[in-house]
Design a protein around this motif. Structure first.
Motif, PDB file in Angstrom:
ATOM      1  N   LEU A  87       9.711   3.963   7.909  1.00 18.84           N
ATOM      2  CA  LEU A  87       9.090   3.061   7.341  1.00 18.84           C
ATOM      3  C   LEU A  87       7.684   3.013   7.557  1.00 18.84           C
ATOM      4  CD1 LEU A  87      11.441   0.070   8.169  1.00 18.84           C
ATOM      5  CD2 LEU A  87      11.031   1.102   5.746  1.00 18.84           C
ATOM      6  N   LEU A  88       6.873   3.205   6.623  1.00 16.06           N
ATOM      7  CA  LEU A  88       5.633   3.460   6.499  1.00 16.06           C
ATOM      8  C   LEU A  88       4.812   4.393   7.195  1.00 16.06           C
ATOM      9  CD1 LEU A  88       4.774  -0.668   6.981  1.00 16.06           C
ATOM     10  CD2 LEU A  88       5.044   0.698   5.071  1.00 16.06           C
ATOM     11  N   VAL A  89       5.553   5.472   7.785  1.00 14.69           N
ATOM     12  CA  VAL A  89       4.927   6.437   8.674  1.00 14.69           C
ATOM     13  C   VAL A  89       3.754   7.677   7.489  1.00 14.69           C
ATOM     14  CG1 VAL A  89       6.096   6.408  10.499  1.00 14.69           C
ATOM     15  CG2 VAL A  89       6.726   8.019   8.565  1.00 14.69           C
ATOM     16  N   ASP A  90       4.459   7.476   6.250  1.00 14.29           N
ATOM     17  CA  ASP A  90       3.503   8.321   5.235  1.00 14.29           C
ATOM     18  C   ASP A  90       2.144   7.624   5.155  1.00 14.29           C
ATOM     19  OD1 ASP A  90       5.567  10.183   5.203  1.00 14.29           O
ATOM     20  OD2 ASP A  90       6.311   9.263   3.704  1.00 14.29           O
ATOM     21  N   ALA A  91       2.062   6.416   4.901  1.00  9.27           N
ATOM     22  CA  ALA A  91       0.941   5.638   4.638  1.00  9.27           C
ATOM     23  C   ALA A  91       0.029   5.508   5.953  1.00  9.27           C
ATOM     24  CB  ALA A  91       1.217   4.437   3.867  1.00  9.27           C
ATOM     25  N   PHE A  92       0.767   5.285   6.960  1.00  6.27           N
ATOM     26  CA  PHE A  92      -0.104   4.986   8.240  1.00  6.27           C
ATOM     27  C   PHE A  92       0.574   6.074   9.508  1.00  6.27           C
ATOM     28  CE2 PHE A  92       0.460   1.202   5.753  1.00  6.27           C
ATOM     29  CZ  PHE A  92      -0.926   0.863   5.389  1.00  6.27           C
ATOM     30  N   PRO A  93      -0.225   6.943   9.658  1.00  3.67           N
ATOM     31  CA  PRO A  93       0.408   7.925  10.663  1.00  3.67           C
ATOM     32  C   PRO A  93       0.475   7.482  12.119  1.00  3.67           C
ATOM     33  CG  PRO A  93      -1.217   8.929   9.338  1.00  3.67           C
ATOM     34  CD  PRO A  93      -1.386   7.509   9.070  1.00  3.67           C
TER      35      PRO A  93
ATOM     36  N   VAL B 224      11.297  -2.649  -3.262  1.00  5.39           N
ATOM     37  CA  VAL B 224      11.215  -2.927  -1.738  1.00  5.39           C
ATOM     38  C   VAL B 224      12.646  -2.457  -1.295  1.00  5.39           C
ATOM     39  CG1 VAL B 224      11.647  -4.630  -0.121  1.00  5.39           C
ATOM     40  CG2 VAL B 224       9.721  -4.920  -1.621  1.00  5.39           C
ATOM     41  N   ARG B 225      13.673  -2.543  -2.139  1.00  2.00           N
ATOM     42  CA  ARG B 225      15.193  -2.181  -1.814  1.00  2.00           C
ATOM     43  C   ARG B 225      15.238  -0.878  -1.725  1.00  2.00           C
ATOM     44  NH1 ARG B 225      18.765  -3.055  -6.177  1.00  2.00           N
ATOM     45  NH2 ARG B 225      17.869  -1.018  -6.685  1.00  2.00           N
ATOM     46  N   ASP B 226      14.862  -0.098  -2.714  1.00  2.00           N
ATOM     47  CA  ASP B 226      14.924   1.346  -2.937  1.00  2.00           C
ATOM     48  C   ASP B 226      13.849   2.096  -1.699  1.00  2.00           C
ATOM     49  OD1 ASP B 226      16.541   0.888  -4.785  1.00  2.00           O
ATOM     50  OD2 ASP B 226      14.981   1.681  -6.645  1.00  2.00           O
ATOM     51  N   TYR B 227      12.763   1.486  -1.580  1.00  2.00           N
ATOM     52  CA  TYR B 227      11.897   2.039  -0.621  1.00  2.00           C
ATOM     53  C   TYR B 227      12.557   1.946   0.972  1.00  2.00           C
ATOM     54  CZ  TYR B 227       8.228   2.740   2.848  1.00  2.00           C
ATOM     55  OH  TYR B 227       7.246   3.479   3.649  1.00  2.00           O
ATOM     56  N   VAL B 228      13.012   0.619   1.442  1.00  3.94           N
ATOM     57  CA  VAL B 228      13.634   0.658   2.622  1.00  3.94           C
ATOM     58  C   VAL B 228      14.814   1.514   2.712  1.00  3.94           C
ATOM     59  CG1 VAL B 228      14.862  -0.921   4.175  1.00  3.94           C
ATOM     60  CG2 VAL B 228      12.730  -1.831   3.008  1.00  3.94           C
ATOM     61  N   LYS B 229      15.769   1.558   1.627  1.00 11.32           N
ATOM     62  CA  LYS B 229      16.692   2.504   1.822  1.00 11.32           C
ATOM     63  C   LYS B 229      16.624   3.754   1.783  1.00 11.32           C
ATOM     64  CE  LYS B 229      20.839   1.188  -0.024  1.00 11.32           C
ATOM     65  NZ  LYS B 229      22.045   0.754  -0.794  1.00 11.32           N
ATOM     66  N   GLN B 230      15.310   4.314   1.313  1.00 15.21           N
ATOM     67  CA  GLN B 230      14.983   5.663   1.452  1.00 15.21           C
ATOM     68  C   GLN B 230      14.440   6.060   2.802  1.00 15.21           C
ATOM     69  OE1 GLN B 230      11.926   6.594  -1.383  1.00 15.21           O
ATOM     70  NE2 GLN B 230      11.644   8.954  -0.701  1.00 15.21           N
TER      71      GLN B 230
ATOM     72  N   ARG C  58       0.872  -1.260  -0.094  1.00 14.04           N
ATOM     73  CA  ARG C  58       0.106   0.040  -0.105  1.00 14.04           C
ATOM     74  C   ARG C  58       0.869   1.282  -0.003  1.00 14.04           C
ATOM     75  NH1 ARG C  58      -4.398   1.578   4.523  1.00 14.04           N
ATOM     76  NH2 ARG C  58      -4.438   3.929   3.857  1.00 14.04           N
ATOM     77  N   ALA C  59       1.866   1.312   0.759  1.00 12.78           N
ATOM     78  CA  ALA C  59       2.826   2.288   0.688  1.00 12.78           C
ATOM     79  C   ALA C  59       3.438   2.470  -0.520  1.00 12.78           C
ATOM     80  CB  ALA C  59       3.761   2.136   1.961  1.00 12.78           C
ATOM     81  N   LEU C  60       4.138   1.390  -1.101  1.00 13.84           N
ATOM     82  CA  LEU C  60       4.500   1.714  -2.467  1.00 13.84           C
ATOM     83  C   LEU C  60       3.593   1.991  -3.726  1.00 13.84           C
ATOM     84  CD1 LEU C  60       6.889  -1.608  -2.552  1.00 13.84           C
ATOM     85  CD2 LEU C  60       7.626   0.838  -2.325  1.00 13.84           C
ATOM     86  N   ALA C  61       2.494   1.780  -3.467  1.00 17.38           N
ATOM     87  CA  ALA C  61       1.319   1.928  -4.482  1.00 17.38           C
ATOM     88  C   ALA C  61       1.084   3.374  -4.715  1.00 17.38           C
ATOM     89  CB  ALA C  61       0.135   0.952  -4.290  1.00 17.38           C
ATOM     90  N   GLY C  62       0.839   4.011  -3.396  1.00 17.41           N
ATOM     91  CA  GLY C  62       0.589   5.429  -3.358  1.00 17.41           C
ATOM     92  C   GLY C  62      -0.732   5.677  -4.464  1.00 17.41           C
ATOM     93  N   ASP C  63      -0.340   6.329  -5.276  1.00 18.53           N
ATOM     94  CA  ASP C  63      -1.547   6.663  -6.431  1.00 18.53           C
ATOM     95  C   ASP C  63      -1.151   5.772  -7.584  1.00 18.53           C
ATOM     96  OD1 ASP C  63      -2.482   8.838  -4.930  1.00 18.53           O
ATOM     97  OD2 ASP C  63      -1.157  10.234  -5.579  1.00 18.53           O
ATOM     98  N   ASN C  64      -0.021   5.075  -7.648  1.00 18.54           N
ATOM     99  CA  ASN C  64       0.305   4.153  -8.545  1.00 18.54           C
ATOM    100  C   ASN C  64      -0.604   2.689  -8.626  1.00 18.54           C
ATOM    101  OD1 ASN C  64       1.343   2.351 -10.591  1.00 18.54           O
ATOM    102  ND2 ASN C  64       3.507   3.064 -10.100  1.00 18.54           N
ATOM    103  N   PRO C  65      -1.492   2.198  -9.480  1.00 13.91           N
ATOM    104  CA  PRO C  65      -2.107   1.148  -9.439  1.00 13.91           C
ATOM    105  C   PRO C  65      -1.244  -0.100  -9.771  1.00 13.91           C
ATOM    106  CG  PRO C  65      -2.667   2.210 -11.472  1.00 13.91           C
ATOM    107  CD  PRO C  65      -1.638   3.096 -10.645  1.00 13.91           C
ATOM    108  N   LEU C  66       0.080  -0.215  -9.824  1.00 14.19           N
ATOM    109  CA  LEU C  66       0.779  -1.278  -9.921  1.00 14.19           C
ATOM    110  C   LEU C  66       0.651  -2.309  -9.112  1.00 14.19           C
ATOM    111  CD1 LEU C  66       3.408  -2.387 -11.649  1.00 14.19           C
ATOM    112  CD2 LEU C  66       4.778  -1.195  -9.950  1.00 14.19           C
ATOM    113  N   ALA C  67       0.249  -3.473  -9.686  1.00 15.33           N
ATOM    114  CA  ALA C  67      -0.022  -4.721  -8.367  1.00 15.33           C
ATOM    115  C   ALA C  67       1.602  -5.286  -8.181  1.00 15.33           C
ATOM    116  CB  ALA C  67      -0.897  -5.670  -9.086  1.00 15.33           C
ATOM    117  N   LEU C  68       2.112  -5.051  -7.177  1.00 14.49           N
ATOM    118  CA  LEU C  68       3.424  -6.077  -7.064  1.00 14.49           C
ATOM    119  C   LEU C  68       3.112  -7.361  -6.735  1.00 14.49           C
ATOM    120  CD1 LEU C  68       5.364  -3.258  -5.030  1.00 14.49           C
ATOM    121  CD2 LEU C  68       5.526  -3.722  -7.284  1.00 14.49           C
TER     122      LEU C  68
END
Length: 166
Positions: free
Chosen positions: A130-136, A78-84, A53-63
């Motif tokens: 990690l995930l705080v933007d998607a889930f406050p 996944v790698r890039d998200y975690v490193k960010q 859900r955090a990776l999808a944001g507005d992107n409908p890409l199904a991982l």
């Protein structure tokens, strides 16, 4: 008849509760000094659907992480998200987290990194968003283990950066 109706409604309620998404948002990470391997191992455990859900944001890409139809982009994303969103700085020098891989176990995703161990350090700055933007309400727990020394930290949207001193 009334007893059957109550029983049926109770079963229906239990099934409905099981189908609902969880209402708590947590991750757990471990930074562990693996003496025999000569490295620091980072293990990050997340709920797979939360990360998707955090990776999808507005992107409908199904991982479809962990599915046999997993997107070929999943590992890189996944790698890039975690490193960010997860970083370590030791004595003012950023640590280069080397991605080892990921694995899925039921609804949990484990992401693995490693880096060379510091000989010694005065301060370690850990940032975990990690995930705080998607889930406050996200809480990210971390356990740090080195040479018989252990410390636990909790990161939230309000507390994303912590300093560890020795």
């Amino acid at each position: 008849m009334q007893a059957h109706r109550i029983f049926f409604l109770a079963i229906l309620w239990i099934v409905a509760q099981a189908a609902l998404p969880h209402t708590f948002y947590v991750s757990h990470s471990t930074i562990y000094h693996h003496v025999q391997a000569g490295n620091m191992e980072v293990t990050i455990r997340l709920f797979t659907h939360d990360l998707e859900r955090a990776l999808a944001g507005d992107n409908p890409l199904a991982l479809r992480i962990g599915d046999d139809r997993e997107s070929p982009l999943a590992d890189q994303l996944v790698r890039d998200y975690v490193k960010q969103h997860f970083s370590v700085i030791i004595d003012n020098l950023p640590v280069n987290l080397s991605y080892i891989g990921k694995e899925v176990e039921h609804d949990r995703l484990y992401v693995y990194f490693e880096y060379p161990p510091p000989v010694a350090f005065n301060t370690m700055i850990i940032t975990n968003t990690l995930l705080v933007d998607a889930f406050p309400g996200q809480k990210n727990y971390l356990t740090l283990e080195m040479a018989g020394w252990k410390q636990s930290l909790v990161f939230t949207a309000q507390q994303t950066r912590q300093i560890v001193t020795r």
